[in-house]
Write an enzyme that holds these catalytic residues in place. Structure first.
Site: not given
Ligand code: UDP
Length: 314
Positions: A11, A100, A115, A146, A160, A187
């Site tokens: 990843g 695990n 993480a 999540y 643990y 993201r």
């Molecule tokens: N966001 C956005 N447009 C996109 C994807 C995400 O405006 O195409 C916004 C989302 O609503 C959030 C912020 O960007 O407020 C960060 O989103 P991301 O999914 O990167 O991570 P998060 O911090 O929410 O886990």
């Protein structure tokens, strides 16, 4: 030579960790089920004698032959659209997978670093977020799979530590970016770069006034490395406190990519999207002597170089 097991090795963060530990002279064992990871991120390591790879899902029993000094658990879907598509796997890797790996760490006498995430704070009611804040999470909302998996992961890890005396470390990772993010992971940064390069609308969710604080990947890896080697068992925030609205972030991407066809467009805000997020990094500064070195403008330039190579333009 010290041996380290890294889960989620293919990843975004896992692959950068593999590089770092190889560079530091460790023998690195990478593990990944390739659900969201990609071998292209680590293919340069395959010729090295110091590196080996297991294609395995850590929510099933984990076996690694030989001794282990350290385990870093970075396997998990990590973007909102990924964990919405794979809610059960997300819950399992954070809970069963962590269990695990705790068992493996105990059997090997290894130190385990997990993480965790700023998502344990949910849609936070205090700002910036420090480690003593317990969070504001909706357990049954779409992000709950999540957030709650990571909260359980922290609880199990501390149990643990206190009950078995296992050496454990907990890093709470805030939004991180850099090369090897998947272009389609949903993201904000991969979405904006891909859209800007293709000359499409940059999809701002909501009115774009929500904030995030973005940390360049090299800074994050340095913080994790220091935390692993420290003697501090409680959670530590690692992130860059430089906070920005999503609107401004979009403008910065547009200014960098310079594609006249690209512009900001607005889409509905996802459910339970946190309104603000910024790490309080006093602890990391004090305990690890760590703070970010890469500014957003430098980091975005480096990341743009990567996205230029990997985004397909029709
Ligand atoms: N966001 C956005 N447009 C996109 C994807 C995400 O405006 O195409 C916004 C989302 O609503 C959030 C912020 O960007 O407020 C960060 O989103 P991301 O999914 O990167 O991570 P998060 O911090 O929410 O886990």
């Amino acid at each position: 030579m010290k041996r380290v097991l890294i889960t989620g090795a293919a990843g975004f963060l896992g692959s950068h960790l593999c590089d770092r530990f190889i560079k530091e002279g460790y023998e690195v064992i990478g593990m990944d089920n390739l659900l969201t990871g990609a071998l292209v991120n680590i293919e340069h390591l395959f010729p090295l004698e110091q590196f080996s790879f297991f294609h395995h899902d850590v929510s099933k029993f984990v076996h690694v032959p030989g001794e282990l000094d350290y385990i870093l658990h970075f396997a998990s879907p990590a973007s909102p659209i990924d964990y919405l598509k794979m809610p059960i796997q997300t819950l399992k890797v954070g809970s069963l997978g962590t269990h695990n790996l705790l068992g493996l760490a105990k059997a090997k006498g290894a130190r385990l670093l997990i993480a965790s995430t700023s998502e344990v704070y949910g849609d936070p009611l205090i700002h910036p977020q420090h480690e003593e804040y317990w969070g504001n999470v909706n357990p049954v909302g779409p992000r709950g799979v999540y957030d709650e998996a990571k909260r359980f992961q922290e609880a199990m890890t501390m149990a643990y530590h206190t009950y078995h005396g296992l050496e454990t470390r907990i890093v709470r990772i805030f939004n991180t970016y850099g090369p090897r993010m998947r272009t389609d992971d949903g993201r904000v940064l991969p979405a904006f770069f891909s859209q800007a390069i293709r000359g499409e609308g940059l999809t701002v969710f909501g009115d774009g006034s929500q904030t995030r604080s973005f940390c360049y990947v090299d800074d994050l890896i340095e913080g994790i490395y220091r935390l692993l080697l420290s003697d501090y068992p409680h959670p530590v925030n690692i992130g860059n406190p430089d906070e920005v609205t999503i609107n401004k972030f979009g403008e910065e991407v547009l200014a960098l990519v310079q594609n006249p066809k690209a512009k900001l467009i607005y889409k509905p805000l996802p459910v339970d999207d946190p309104k603000k997020r910024r790490p309080d990094i006093s602890k990391a500064k004090e305990i690890l002597g760590w703070e970010p070195q890469v500014t957003r403008s430098e980091g975005l330039k480096k990341t743009f170089e990567y996205f230029k190579e990997v985004v397909n333009v029709d």
